[in-house]
Scaffold this motif. Structure first.
Motif, PDB file in Angstrom:
ATOM      1  N   LEU A 183      30.424  37.270  45.155  1.00  0.00           N
ATOM      2  CA  LEU A 183      31.286  38.025  46.047  1.00  0.00           C
ATOM      3  C   LEU A 183      31.667  37.169  47.249  1.00  0.00           C
ATOM      4  CD1 LEU A 183      29.304  41.396  45.930  1.00  0.00           C
ATOM      5  CD2 LEU A 183      31.523  40.926  44.854  1.00  0.00           C
ATOM      6  N   PRO A 184      32.654  37.595  48.038  1.00  0.00           N
ATOM      7  CA  PRO A 184      33.055  36.816  49.209  1.00  0.00           C
ATOM      8  C   PRO A 184      32.107  37.057  50.388  1.00  0.00           C
ATOM      9  CG  PRO A 184      34.463  38.733  49.005  1.00  0.00           C
ATOM     10  CD  PRO A 184      33.550  38.726  47.806  1.00  0.00           C
ATOM     11  N   ARG A 185      30.961  36.382  50.357  1.00  0.00           N
ATOM     12  CA  ARG A 185      29.950  36.531  51.408  1.00  0.00           C
ATOM     13  C   ARG A 185      29.869  35.255  52.229  1.00  0.00           C
ATOM     14  NH1 ARG A 185      25.583  38.756  47.383  1.00  0.00           N
ATOM     15  NH2 ARG A 185      25.974  40.978  47.559  1.00  0.00           N
ATOM     16  N   ILE A 186      29.710  35.432  53.520  1.00  0.00           N
ATOM     17  CA  ILE A 186      29.399  34.326  54.424  1.00  0.00           C
ATOM     18  C   ILE A 186      28.209  34.790  55.256  1.00  0.00           C
ATOM     19  CG2 ILE A 186      30.190  32.896  56.343  1.00  0.00           C
ATOM     20  CD1 ILE A 186      33.020  33.115  55.211  1.00  0.00           C
ATOM     21  N   ASP A 187      27.149  33.983  55.235  1.00  0.00           N
ATOM     22  CA  ASP A 187      25.907  34.342  55.942  1.00  0.00           C
ATOM     23  C   ASP A 187      25.410  35.720  55.515  1.00  0.00           C
ATOM     24  OD1 ASP A 187      25.930  31.903  57.328  1.00  0.00           O
ATOM     25  OD2 ASP A 187      27.199  32.750  58.905  1.00  0.00           O
ATOM     26  N   GLY A 188      25.559  36.021  54.238  1.00  0.00           N
ATOM     27  CA  GLY A 188      25.066  37.274  53.693  1.00  0.00           C
ATOM     28  C   GLY A 188      25.948  38.486  53.949  1.00  0.00           C
ATOM     29  N   LEU A 230      29.460  40.504  53.525  1.00  0.00           N
ATOM     30  CA  LEU A 230      30.655  40.632  52.699  1.00  0.00           C
ATOM     31  C   LEU A 230      31.879  40.571  53.615  1.00  0.00           C
ATOM     32  CD1 LEU A 230      31.160  40.994  49.686  1.00  0.00           C
ATOM     33  CD2 LEU A 230      31.127  43.446  50.052  1.00  0.00           C
ATOM     34  N   THR A 231      32.747  39.594  53.392  1.00  0.00           N
ATOM     35  CA  THR A 231      33.861  39.339  54.316  1.00  0.00           C
ATOM     36  C   THR A 231      35.166  40.001  53.919  1.00  0.00           C
ATOM     37  OG1 THR A 231      34.462  37.301  53.168  1.00  0.00           O
ATOM     38  CG2 THR A 231      32.882  37.118  54.991  1.00  0.00           C
ATOM     39  N   CYS A 232      35.263  40.485  52.699  1.00  0.00           N
ATOM     40  CA  CYS A 232      36.511  41.117  52.258  1.00  0.00           C
ATOM     41  C   CYS A 232      36.167  42.291  51.358  1.00  0.00           C
ATOM     42  CB  CYS A 232      37.399  40.110  51.527  1.00  0.00           C
ATOM     43  SG  CYS A 232      39.047  40.726  51.146  1.00  0.00           S
ATOM     44  N   VAL A 233      36.291  43.486  51.917  1.00  0.00           N
ATOM     45  CA  VAL A 233      36.032  44.702  51.158  1.00  0.00           C
ATOM     46  C   VAL A 233      37.332  45.489  51.057  1.00  0.00           C
ATOM     47  CG1 VAL A 233      33.605  44.850  51.819  1.00  0.00           C
ATOM     48  CG2 VAL A 233      35.319  45.995  53.217  1.00  0.00           C
ATOM     49  N   GLY A 234      37.416  46.276  50.027  1.00  0.00           N
ATOM     50  CA  GLY A 234      38.597  47.111  49.875  1.00  0.00           C
ATOM     51  C   GLY A 234      39.296  46.892  48.554  1.00  0.00           C
ATOM     52  N   THR A 235      40.548  47.308  48.533  1.00  0.00           N
ATOM     53  CA  THR A 235      41.326  47.344  47.300  1.00  0.00           C
ATOM     54  C   THR A 235      42.655  46.635  47.505  1.00  0.00           C
ATOM     55  OG1 THR A 235      40.300  49.470  46.797  1.00  0.00           O
ATOM     56  CG2 THR A 235      42.286  48.904  45.561  1.00  0.00           C
ATOM     57  N   LEU A 236      42.931  45.674  46.646  1.00  0.00           N
ATOM     58  CA  LEU A 236      44.231  45.002  46.674  1.00  0.00           C
ATOM     59  C   LEU A 236      45.303  46.023  46.327  1.00  0.00           C
ATOM     60  CD1 LEU A 236      44.571  41.784  47.116  1.00  0.00           C
ATOM     61  CD2 LEU A 236      42.270  42.573  46.603  1.00  0.00           C
ATOM     62  N   GLY A 267      43.061  38.478  49.789  1.00  0.00           N
ATOM     63  CA  GLY A 267      42.347  38.390  48.522  1.00  0.00           C
ATOM     64  C   GLY A 267      42.182  36.957  48.062  1.00  0.00           C
ATOM     65  N   ALA A 268      43.225  36.139  48.208  1.00  0.00           N
ATOM     66  CA  ALA A 268      43.141  34.718  47.823  1.00  0.00           C
ATOM     67  C   ALA A 268      42.118  33.991  48.683  1.00  0.00           C
ATOM     68  CB  ALA A 268      44.512  34.068  47.921  1.00  0.00           C
ATOM     69  N   ALA A 269      42.076  34.291  49.975  1.00  0.00           N
ATOM     70  CA  ALA A 269      41.069  33.681  50.861  1.00  0.00           C
ATOM     71  C   ALA A 269      39.665  34.111  50.434  1.00  0.00           C
ATOM     72  CB  ALA A 269      41.346  34.063  52.311  1.00  0.00           C
ATOM     73  N   ALA A 270      39.517  35.370  50.041  1.00  0.00           N
ATOM     74  CA  ALA A 270      38.223  35.862  49.565  1.00  0.00           C
ATOM     75  C   ALA A 270      37.828  35.175  48.260  1.00  0.00           C
ATOM     76  CB  ALA A 270      38.272  37.375  49.379  1.00  0.00           C
ATOM     77  N   ALA A 292      36.840  48.954  40.727  1.00  0.00           N
ATOM     78  CA  ALA A 292      35.905  48.738  41.829  1.00  0.00           C
ATOM     79  C   ALA A 292      34.997  47.570  41.487  1.00  0.00           C
ATOM     80  CB  ALA A 292      35.072  49.986  42.084  1.00  0.00           C
ATOM     81  N   LEU A 293      34.460  46.938  42.539  1.00  0.00           N
ATOM     82  CA  LEU A 293      33.509  45.849  42.389  1.00  0.00           C
ATOM     83  C   LEU A 293      32.241  46.161  43.173  1.00  0.00           C
ATOM     84  CD1 LEU A 293      35.956  42.820  42.643  1.00  0.00           C
ATOM     85  CD2 LEU A 293      34.580  43.471  40.651  1.00  0.00           C
ATOM     86  N   PRO A 294      31.139  45.468  42.879  1.00  0.00           N
ATOM     87  CA  PRO A 294      29.881  45.733  43.588  1.00  0.00           C
ATOM     88  C   PRO A 294      30.049  45.678  45.108  1.00  0.00           C
ATOM     89  CG  PRO A 294      29.497  44.256  41.754  1.00  0.00           C
ATOM     90  CD  PRO A 294      30.991  44.412  41.877  1.00  0.00           C
ATOM     91  N   ARG A 295      29.376  46.601  45.769  1.00  0.00           N
ATOM     92  CA  ARG A 295      29.314  46.677  47.227  1.00  0.00           C
ATOM     93  C   ARG A 295      30.677  46.804  47.902  1.00  0.00           C
ATOM     94  NH1 ARG A 295      25.384  44.514  44.937  1.00  0.00           N
ATOM     95  NH2 ARG A 295      23.244  44.398  45.623  1.00  0.00           N
ATOM     96  N   GLY A 296      31.689  47.186  47.138  1.00  0.00           N
ATOM     97  CA  GLY A 296      33.021  47.368  47.696  1.00  0.00           C
ATOM     98  C   GLY A 296      33.814  46.089  47.859  1.00  0.00           C
ATOM     99  N   GLY A 297      33.289  44.981  47.311  1.00  0.00           N
ATOM    100  CA  GLY A 297      33.991  43.701  47.414  1.00  0.00           C
ATOM    101  C   GLY A 297      35.385  43.782  46.795  1.00  0.00           C
ATOM    102  N   ALA A 298      36.311  43.018  47.368  1.00  0.00           N
ATOM    103  CA  ALA A 298      37.682  43.005  46.853  1.00  0.00           C
ATOM    104  C   ALA A 298      37.847  42.045  45.690  1.00  0.00           C
ATOM    105  CB  ALA A 298      38.651  42.638  47.978  1.00  0.00           C
ATOM    106  N   VAL A 299      36.996  41.007  45.634  1.00  0.00           N
ATOM    107  CA  VAL A 299      37.124  39.956  44.626  1.00  0.00           C
ATOM    108  C   VAL A 299      35.729  39.516  44.201  1.00  0.00           C
ATOM    109  CG1 VAL A 299      38.074  37.648  44.142  1.00  0.00           C
ATOM    110  CG2 VAL A 299      39.228  39.137  45.770  1.00  0.00           C
TER     111      VAL A 299
END
Length: 166
Positions: free
Chosen positions: A49-54, A56-62, A71-74, A145-152
């Protein structure tokens, strides 16, 4: 006349540093899962998932509350996290001979059709680091949907070299 052959050893760990990139992980999965499975010269990561320092940096729905650019950054962060778990398992990214496959999952609204543009963030990062060895096959899959609400979420499969780096 002889032909001079120049052998170039690519140092992928050095390339990451040269590009000024940081591998934000590793963020291993929960037990009983492994972050990386190595078998027969192939290494495959669990989904990242898109995590930095644990965090989640991008949550939601494209297509609802996350833009294609976000989303591309994630996806880029996900790919860097996948490299972090690979480096932890392998000891170095220099054991990677080639990126084989990227599987990208995009949490998206019905009718959203830009999954490839989102996963391009991961593909571009891998090409930037690995050059020709970073070219790969890919799937970009839209999901509800993805785990923990991650977008990617990104999974990598890489081929390993038989040679240990010097």
């Amino acid at each position: 006349m002889g032909i001079d052959v120049v052998c170039t050893v690519v140092r992928f760990d050095a390339r990451v540093a040269e590009l000024g990139l940081t591998l934000p992980g590793p963020h291993p999965p929960h037990d009983p899962l492994d972050a990386v499975v190595i078998h027969g010269g192939i290494a495959r990561t669990s989904g990242q998932l898109p995590r930095i320092d644990g965090v989640l940096t991008c949550v939601g729905t494209l297509g609802v509350d996350v833009s294609v650019e976000e989303g591309a950054a994630a996806a880029r962060v996900c790919a860097l996290n996948a490299l972090a778990v690979l480096r932890q398992s392998l000891g170095t990214l220099d054991r990677i001979e080639r990126v084989l496959t990227v599987t990208g999952y995009v949490a998206c609204a019905p009718g959203f059709a830009e999954q490839p543009a989102v996963i391009d963030g991961a593909s571009a990062a891998l090409f930037e680091i690995f050059g020709k060895a970073g070219r790969h096959s890919r799937s970009a899959i839209g999901v509800a949907a993805l785990p923990r609400g991650g977008a990617v979420e990104i999974e990598l499969t890489v081929a390993l070299t038989d040679q240990m780096p010097l």
